[in-house]
Scaffold this motif. Sequence first.
Motif, PDB file in Angstrom:
ATOM      1  N   ILE A   1       0.850  -1.194   0.000  1.00 27.93           N
ATOM      2  CA  ILE A   1       0.000   0.000   0.000  1.00 27.93           C
ATOM      3  C   ILE A   1       0.887   1.246   0.000  1.00 27.93           C
ATOM      4  O   ILE A   1       1.817   1.353   0.787  1.00 27.93           O
ATOM      5  CB  ILE A   1      -0.931   0.007   1.217  1.00 27.93           C
ATOM      6  CG1 ILE A   1      -1.856  -1.213   1.172  1.00 27.93           C
ATOM      7  CG2 ILE A   1      -1.758   1.289   1.253  1.00 27.93           C
ATOM      8  CD1 ILE A   1      -2.716  -1.378   2.400  1.00 27.93           C
ATOM      9  N   ASP A   2       0.582   2.170  -0.901  1.00 28.76           N
ATOM     10  CA  ASP A   2       1.339   3.416  -1.028  1.00 28.76           C
ATOM     11  C   ASP A   2       0.613   4.566  -0.351  1.00 28.76           C
ATOM     12  O   ASP A   2      -0.623   4.678  -0.422  1.00 28.76           O
ATOM     13  CB  ASP A   2       1.554   3.769  -2.500  1.00 28.76           C
ATOM     14  CG  ASP A   2       2.502   2.820  -3.196  1.00 28.76           C
ATOM     15  OD1 ASP A   2       2.490   2.802  -4.446  1.00 28.76           O
ATOM     16  OD2 ASP A   2       3.245   2.101  -2.504  1.00 28.76           O
ATOM     17  N   TYR A   3       1.406   5.430   0.276  1.00 34.04           N
ATOM     18  CA  TYR A   3       0.897   6.674   0.842  1.00 34.04           C
ATOM     19  C   TYR A   3       1.755   7.823   0.330  1.00 34.04           C
ATOM     20  O   TYR A   3       2.942   7.642   0.021  1.00 34.04           O
ATOM     21  CB  TYR A   3       0.928   6.638   2.371  1.00 34.04           C
ATOM     22  CG  TYR A   3      -0.009   5.619   2.960  1.00 34.04           C
ATOM     23  CD1 TYR A   3       0.435   4.340   3.298  1.00 34.04           C
ATOM     24  CD2 TYR A   3      -1.354   5.919   3.178  1.00 34.04           C
ATOM     25  CE1 TYR A   3      -0.428   3.402   3.836  1.00 34.04           C
ATOM     26  CE2 TYR A   3      -2.220   4.977   3.713  1.00 34.04           C
ATOM     27  CZ  TYR A   3      -1.753   3.730   4.031  1.00 34.04           C
ATOM     28  OH  TYR A   3      -2.614   2.801   4.557  1.00 34.04           O
ATOM     29  N   TRP A   4       1.132   8.988   0.243  1.00 33.91           N
ATOM     30  CA  TRP A   4       1.800  10.152  -0.323  1.00 33.91           C
ATOM     31  C   TRP A   4       1.640  11.362   0.580  1.00 33.91           C
ATOM     32  O   TRP A   4       0.603  11.550   1.213  1.00 33.91           O
ATOM     33  CB  TRP A   4       1.176  10.498  -1.681  1.00 33.91           C
ATOM     34  CG  TRP A   4       1.330   9.416  -2.676  1.00 33.91           C
ATOM     35  CD1 TRP A   4       0.520   8.342  -2.859  1.00 33.91           C
ATOM     36  CD2 TRP A   4       2.370   9.289  -3.643  1.00 33.91           C
ATOM     37  NE1 TRP A   4       0.994   7.547  -3.873  1.00 33.91           N
ATOM     38  CE2 TRP A   4       2.125   8.108  -4.371  1.00 33.91           C
ATOM     39  CE3 TRP A   4       3.486  10.066  -3.959  1.00 33.91           C
ATOM     40  CZ2 TRP A   4       2.958   7.684  -5.405  1.00 33.91           C
ATOM     41  CZ3 TRP A   4       4.313   9.642  -4.984  1.00 33.91           C
ATOM     42  CH2 TRP A   4       4.052   8.470  -5.691  1.00 33.91           C
ATOM     43  N   GLY A   5       2.668  12.203   0.578  1.00 34.88           N
ATOM     44  CA  GLY A   5       2.524  13.497   1.196  1.00 34.88           C
ATOM     45  C   GLY A   5       1.880  14.470   0.223  1.00 34.88           C
ATOM     46  O   GLY A   5       1.579  14.123  -0.922  1.00 34.88           O
ATOM     47  N   LYS A   6       1.690  15.694   0.680  1.00 35.80           N
ATOM     48  CA  LYS A   6       1.032  16.701  -0.161  1.00 35.80           C
ATOM     49  C   LYS A   6       2.026  17.449  -1.030  1.00 35.80           C
ATOM     50  O   LYS A   6       1.621  18.205  -1.909  1.00 35.80           O
ATOM     51  CB  LYS A   6       0.245  17.673   0.716  1.00 35.80           C
ATOM     52  CG  LYS A   6      -0.942  17.014   1.409  1.00 35.80           C
ATOM     53  CD  LYS A   6      -1.769  18.018   2.188  1.00 35.80           C
ATOM     54  CE  LYS A   6      -2.986  17.331   2.804  1.00 35.80           C
ATOM     55  NZ  LYS A   6      -3.827  18.287   3.572  1.00 35.80           N
ATOM     56  N   GLY A   7       3.309  17.263  -0.780  1.00 31.35           N
ATOM     57  CA  GLY A   7       4.322  17.850  -1.644  1.00 31.35           C
ATOM     58  C   GLY A   7       4.896  19.148  -1.115  1.00 31.35           C
ATOM     59  O   GLY A   7       4.275  19.856  -0.332  1.00 31.35           O
ATOM     60  N   THR A   8       6.097  19.429  -1.574  1.00 32.84           N
ATOM     61  CA  THR A   8       6.761  20.688  -1.257  1.00 32.84           C
ATOM     62  C   THR A   8       7.395  21.211  -2.542  1.00 32.84           C
ATOM     63  O   THR A   8       7.995  20.448  -3.308  1.00 32.84           O
ATOM     64  CB  THR A   8       7.808  20.502  -0.136  1.00 32.84           C
ATOM     65  OG1 THR A   8       8.355  21.769   0.236  1.00 32.84           O
ATOM     66  CG2 THR A   8       8.936  19.570  -0.546  1.00 32.84           C
ATOM     67  N   LEU A   9       7.253  22.500  -2.774  1.00 34.14           N
ATOM     68  CA  LEU A   9       7.692  23.089  -4.036  1.00 34.14           C
ATOM     69  C   LEU A   9       9.169  23.467  -3.965  1.00 34.14           C
ATOM     70  O   LEU A   9       9.609  24.140  -3.026  1.00 34.14           O
ATOM     71  CB  LEU A   9       6.856  24.327  -4.355  1.00 34.14           C
ATOM     72  CG  LEU A   9       7.242  25.110  -5.610  1.00 34.14           C
ATOM     73  CD1 LEU A   9       7.078  24.249  -6.861  1.00 34.14           C
ATOM     74  CD2 LEU A   9       6.414  26.377  -5.697  1.00 34.14           C
ATOM     75  N   VAL A  10       9.893  23.051  -4.972  1.00 38.20           N
ATOM     76  CA  VAL A  10      11.294  23.444  -5.145  1.00 38.20           C
ATOM     77  C   VAL A  10      11.397  24.245  -6.431  1.00 38.20           C
ATOM     78  O   VAL A  10      10.981  23.755  -7.502  1.00 38.20           O
ATOM     79  CB  VAL A  10      12.220  22.217  -5.206  1.00 38.20           C
ATOM     80  CG1 VAL A  10      13.638  22.630  -5.597  1.00 38.20           C
ATOM     81  CG2 VAL A  10      12.213  21.482  -3.874  1.00 38.20           C
ATOM     82  N   THR A  11      11.920  25.443  -6.322  1.00 39.73           N
ATOM     83  CA  THR A  11      12.092  26.305  -7.488  1.00 39.73           C
ATOM     84  C   THR A  11      13.570  26.657  -7.601  1.00 39.73           C
ATOM     85  O   THR A  11      14.159  27.167  -6.645  1.00 39.73           O
ATOM     86  CB  THR A  11      11.265  27.584  -7.372  1.00 39.73           C
ATOM     87  OG1 THR A  11       9.890  27.242  -7.193  1.00 39.73           O
ATOM     88  CG2 THR A  11      11.412  28.430  -8.633  1.00 39.73           C
ATOM     89  N   VAL A  12      14.135  26.368  -8.761  1.00 38.66           N
ATOM     90  CA  VAL A  12      15.556  26.645  -8.999  1.00 38.66           C
ATOM     91  C   VAL A  12      15.650  27.740 -10.056  1.00 38.66           C
ATOM     92  O   VAL A  12      15.204  27.544 -11.196  1.00 38.66           O
ATOM     93  CB  VAL A  12      16.312  25.391  -9.446  1.00 38.66           C
ATOM     94  CG1 VAL A  12      17.809  25.706  -9.581  1.00 38.66           C
ATOM     95  CG2 VAL A  12      16.093  24.240  -8.478  1.00 38.66           C
ATOM     96  N   SER A  13      16.210  28.862  -9.682  1.00 37.88           N
ATOM     97  CA  SER A  13      16.341  29.976 -10.616  1.00 37.88           C
ATOM     98  C   SER A  13      17.669  29.887 -11.361  1.00 37.88           C
ATOM     99  O   SER A  13      18.655  29.375 -10.837  1.00 37.88           O
ATOM    100  CB  SER A  13      16.263  31.295  -9.862  1.00 37.88           C
ATOM    101  OG  SER A  13      17.341  31.398  -8.951  1.00 37.88           O
ATOM    102  N   PRO A  14      17.685  30.387 -12.603  1.00 35.92           N
ATOM    103  CA  PRO A  14      18.915  30.314 -13.421  1.00 35.92           C
ATOM    104  C   PRO A  14      20.061  31.102 -12.794  1.00 35.92           C
ATOM    105  O   PRO A  14      19.829  32.052 -12.052  1.00 35.92           O
ATOM    106  CB  PRO A  14      18.485  30.911 -14.763  1.00 35.92           C
ATOM    107  CG  PRO A  14      17.014  30.803 -14.779  1.00 35.92           C
ATOM    108  CD  PRO A  14      16.572  30.927 -13.349  1.00 35.92           C
TER     109      PRO A  14
END
Length: 116
Positions: free
Chosen positions: A103-116
């Motif tokens: 059985i798989d469970y997931w978090g809601k996620g966290t945003l990663v933004t990489v700028s140039p």
Amino acid sequence: QVQLVESGGGLVQAGGSLRLSCAASGNIFNINIMGWYRQAPGKQRELLAGISSSGTTNYADSVKGRFTISRDDAKSAVWLQMNSLQPEDTAVYYCYSRSRSGIDYWGKGTLVTVSP
């Protein structure tokens, strides 16, 4: 049920590093594998790294050598150390767990933004 909460995302410049954390709670004693996925805008979810209860790790080719997954069952946590980040690493990063019964469970996620 397992609850997963990610943290550590944010904005970083290209070449920089971030460390994502995932805290697990609930029925943690049945967790076998923990890992990380990501989903970039307009793209499919991509498996990045996984770590078994015995410590065996695997990585996607896209992150091998740059990302390191680690786990501490005493703390019910898994981490993803991300180095040499590039703009193409921009995505929402999700923690997941898989129980011994599959059985798989997931978090809601966290945003990663990489700028140039």
